[in-house]
Design an enzyme around this catalytic site. Structure first.
Site, PDB file in Angstrom:
ATOM      1  N   CYS A  47       0.710  -1.264   0.105  1.00  0.00           N
ATOM      2  CA  CYS A  47      -0.043   0.132   0.002  1.00  0.00           C
ATOM      3  C   CYS A  47       0.958   1.329   0.182  1.00  0.00           C
ATOM      4  O   CYS A  47       0.211   2.365  -0.463  1.00  0.00           O
ATOM      5  CB  CYS A  47      -0.938  -0.139   1.162  1.00  0.00           C
ATOM      6  N   HIS A  83      -3.519   6.914   2.727  1.00  0.00           N
ATOM      7  CA  HIS A  83      -3.892   5.729   2.178  1.00  0.00           C
ATOM      8  C   HIS A  83      -5.428   5.380   2.666  1.00  0.00           C
ATOM      9  O   HIS A  83      -5.462   5.575   3.699  1.00  0.00           O
ATOM     10  CB  HIS A  83      -2.810   4.736   2.653  1.00  0.00           C
ATOM     11  N   ASN A 105     -10.363  -0.123  -0.200  1.00  0.00           N
ATOM     12  CA  ASN A 105      -8.883  -0.117  -0.096  1.00  0.00           C
ATOM     13  C   ASN A 105      -8.293  -0.880  -1.392  1.00  0.00           C
ATOM     14  O   ASN A 105      -8.443  -1.822  -1.814  1.00  0.00           O
ATOM     15  CB  ASN A 105      -8.402  -1.061   1.112  1.00  0.00           C
TER      16      ASN A 105
HETATM   17  O1  UT7 Z   1      -3.982  -1.561   3.716  1.00  0.00           O
HETATM   18  C1  UT7 Z   1      -3.303  -1.720   4.823  1.00  0.00           C
HETATM   19  C2  UT7 Z   1      -3.284  -2.644   5.818  1.00  0.00           C
HETATM   20  N1  UT7 Z   1      -4.666  -3.090   6.236  1.00  0.00           N
HETATM   21  C3  UT7 Z   1      -5.127  -2.510   7.453  1.00  0.00           C
HETATM   22  O2  UT7 Z   1      -4.661  -1.321   7.889  1.00  0.00           O
HETATM   23  C4  UT7 Z   1      -6.348  -3.166   7.891  1.00  0.00           C
HETATM   24  C5  UT7 Z   1      -6.341  -2.887   9.538  1.00  0.00           C
HETATM   25  N2  UT7 Z   1      -7.384  -3.637  10.214  1.00  0.00           N
HETATM   26  C6  UT7 Z   1      -8.862  -3.354   9.849  1.00  0.00           C
HETATM   27  O3  UT7 Z   1      -9.207  -2.439   9.171  1.00  0.00           O
HETATM   28  C7  UT7 Z   1      -9.708  -4.000  10.831  1.00  0.00           C
HETATM   29  O4  UT7 Z   1      -9.065  -4.847  11.738  1.00  0.00           O
HETATM   30  C8  UT7 Z   1     -10.640  -5.050  10.085  1.00  0.00           C
HETATM   31  C9  UT7 Z   1     -11.842  -4.341   9.446  1.00  0.00           C
HETATM   32  C10 UT7 Z   1     -10.099  -5.896   9.263  1.00  0.00           C
HETATM   33  C11 UT7 Z   1     -11.645  -5.993  11.148  1.00  0.00           C
HETATM   34  O5  UT7 Z   1     -12.159  -5.185  12.151  1.00  0.00           O
HETATM   35  P1  UT7 Z   1     -12.180  -5.462  13.612  1.00  0.00           P
HETATM   36  O6  UT7 Z   1     -13.018  -4.596  14.424  1.00  0.00           O
HETATM   37  O7  UT7 Z   1     -10.627  -5.415  14.038  1.00  0.00           O
HETATM   38  O8  UT7 Z   1     -12.880  -6.854  13.795  1.00  0.00           O
HETATM   39  P2  UT7 Z   1     -12.248  -8.231  14.153  1.00  0.00           P
HETATM   40  O9  UT7 Z   1     -11.239  -8.742  13.279  1.00  0.00           O
HETATM   41  O10 UT7 Z   1     -11.540  -8.079  15.525  1.00  0.00           O
HETATM   42  O11 UT7 Z   1     -13.601  -9.269  14.330  1.00  0.00           O
HETATM   43  C12 UT7 Z   1     -14.555  -8.563  15.381  1.00  0.00           C
HETATM   44  C13 UT7 Z   1     -15.923  -9.622  15.169  1.00  0.00           C
HETATM   45  C14 UT7 Z   1     -15.345 -11.172  15.160  1.00  0.00           C
HETATM   46  O12 UT7 Z   1     -16.562 -11.883  15.606  1.00  0.00           O
HETATM   47  P3  UT7 Z   1     -16.419 -12.377  17.121  1.00  0.00           P
HETATM   48  O13 UT7 Z   1     -14.985 -13.400  16.819  1.00  0.00           O
HETATM   49  O14 UT7 Z   1     -16.123 -11.316  17.867  1.00  0.00           O
HETATM   50  O15 UT7 Z   1     -17.719 -13.363  17.197  1.00  0.00           O
HETATM   51  C15 UT7 Z   1     -15.635 -11.474  13.602  1.00  0.00           C
HETATM   52  O16 UT7 Z   1     -15.766 -12.657  13.204  1.00  0.00           O
HETATM   53  O17 UT7 Z   1     -16.597  -9.514  13.910  1.00  0.00           O
HETATM   54  C16 UT7 Z   1     -16.336 -10.542  13.014  1.00  0.00           C
HETATM   55  N3  UT7 Z   1     -16.435 -10.190  11.694  1.00  0.00           N
HETATM   56  C17 UT7 Z   1     -17.486  -9.736  10.859  1.00  0.00           C
HETATM   57  N4  UT7 Z   1     -18.636  -9.880  11.011  1.00  0.00           N
HETATM   58  C18 UT7 Z   1     -19.450  -9.458  10.015  1.00  0.00           C
HETATM   59  C19 UT7 Z   1     -15.142  -9.851  11.015  1.00  0.00           C
HETATM   60  N5  UT7 Z   1     -15.508  -9.740   9.814  1.00  0.00           N
HETATM   61  C20 UT7 Z   1     -17.049  -9.461   9.550  1.00  0.00           C
HETATM   62  C21 UT7 Z   1     -17.828  -9.133   8.704  1.00  0.00           C
HETATM   63  N6  UT7 Z   1     -18.896  -9.122   8.781  1.00  0.00           N
HETATM   64  N7  UT7 Z   1     -17.156  -8.848   7.371  1.00  0.00           N
END
Ligand code: UT7
Length: 328
Positions: free
Chosen positions: A116, A251, A281
């Site tokens: 990125c 970004h 993204n």
């Molecule tokens: O491009 C450069 C590098 N990339 C980044 O900088 C991305 C950085 N990270 C992020 O943007 C975020 O961490 C994400 C958007 C990827 C994820 O958001 P989060 O708030 O960190 O969610 P999480 O991965 O901790 O998941 C929380 C919950 C989980 O369920 P449980 O285990 O709490 O029951 C996931 O399974 O949300 C669930 N989950 C979803 N639910 C509905 C994860 N993805 C989804 C989804 N829809 N698409």
């Protein structure tokens, strides 16, 4: 007298026609618009048609940038292409394919991989080459992440979109690229990666699909710290206050990352330009796509200071201080 500086002489971008909304993804995945928008700021993304290749997008964006610069392809001295999604995995480079498609018969061509952060890396590499060789460089950031995304993984596939953008950098008397800061953190390389590659002998590598793998939470917190550090370093090294910057172009990884960054910098979120709601993204293409959009909207004025800031796989990070259409 050779020119000591460079300036941006043209920009162009390309987004595929196909729009994929959060509701479209929710038809096949256990997700919904409310979760995706509240966790990422994304409403929709553009996804390439099955018949398109990444270099098709690079070609469209490059032609627009060349037209704006009033330049023929054979005037280019170098093509520098940032991508994680080359048309081929190893050989040839996408830059060489583009060089042929454009008919840039006098240009060298190579790909640069900094995920990125690729565009901010390219700008600085292109500046050095253009000043040393006194010839224009075509920079293209070209990403078709849909081809390396696991469409059954709701954790990753909601995040990415396809797109390309190009910039022509020409040697110049006026200074249009004042400063760049580039960094890397290979220790955290496994936070964001695509498997495959040549590190293991043939047959030793587990056969797995080559999809983006990411530890989202950890990546999020490192990203926020790195982006803040880049902005503060650019301001400090150039003896500037954040108020001196007309446009901050970060970004577009996640709107919540941008909100946290704005809080840390003590600025309103509106100071950070964003288009993530519409394009998601697009990895290294995200900054130059947004730059091109702002130009098209007439928001960039001569002599405006523009600060870019990026973070991505590698890990890599960095930013540039650009003066838009510098006047002497
Ligand atoms: O491009 C450069 C590098 N990339 C980044 O900088 C991305 C950085 N990270 C992020 O943007 C975020 O961490 C994400 C958007 C990827 C994820 O958001 P989060 O708030 O960190 O969610 P999480 O991965 O901790 O998941 C929380 C919950 C989980 O369920 P449980 O285990 O709490 O029951 C996931 O399974 O949300 C669930 N989950 C979803 N639910 C509905 C994860 N993805 C989804 C989804 N829809 N698409």
């Amino acid at each position: 007298m050779p020119y000591k500086h460079v300036k941006i002489a043209g920009t162009g971008s390309y987004l595929p026609d196909r729009v994929v909304t959060n509701d479209d993804l929710a038809v096949k995945l256990d997700t919904n618009d409310e979760w995706i928008f509240s966790h990422t700021g994304i409403r929709q993304r553009r996804i390439a048609d099955d018949s398109q290749s990444p270099v098709d997008m690079a070609f469209e964006a490059s032609q627009k940038a060349l037209a704006e610069a009033g330049m023929e392809p054979d005037e280019l001295g170098m093509i520098l292409l940032s991508t994680c999604t080359g048309d081929y995995n190893y050989l040839p480079s996408s830059a060489c394919l583009l060089q042929h498609r454009l008919g840039a018969n006098n240009a060298g061509a190579f790909d640069l991989l900094a995920a990125c952060s690729g565009f901010v890396y390219c700008l600085e590499m292109a500046r050095c080459w253009a000043v040393c060789n006194q010839k224009p460089v075509l920079i293209v950031a070209n990403e078709m992440l849909s081809r390396i995304t696991d469409w059954e993984s709701r954790e990753t596939c909601i995040l990415f979109g396809d797109g390309a953008a190009a910039v022509i950098l020409t040697p110049s008397r006026e200074n249009g690229l004042l400063y760049s800061y580039l960094g890397a953190d290979g220790e955290n390389s496994r936070l964001l990666y695509v498997d495959g590659g040549s590190r293991l002998a043939r047959g030793r590598e587990p056969i797995a699909p080559s999809y983006v793998q990411m530890q989202g939470r950890t990546t999020f917190s490192i990203a926020v710290r790195a982006l803040e550090q880049v902005v503060l370093k650019i301001l400090k090294d150039n003896k500037l206050q954040i108020e001196d910057i007309a446009h901050i172009i970060p970004h577009q990884a996640n709107m919540r990352i941008l909100e946290t960054l704005a809080k840390r910098l003590n600025i309103p979120i509106e100071r950070l330009h964003a288009n993530i709601d519409r394009v998601a993204n697009t990895s290294s293409a995200s900054i130059p796509i947004l730059l091109d959009e702002l130009k098209e909207q007439g928001k960039l004025k001569p002599n405006d200071l523009i600060l870019t800031v990026a973070f991505g796989g590698g890990l890599t990070y960095g930013g540039n201080l650009i003066r838009w259409q510098p006047e002497s």
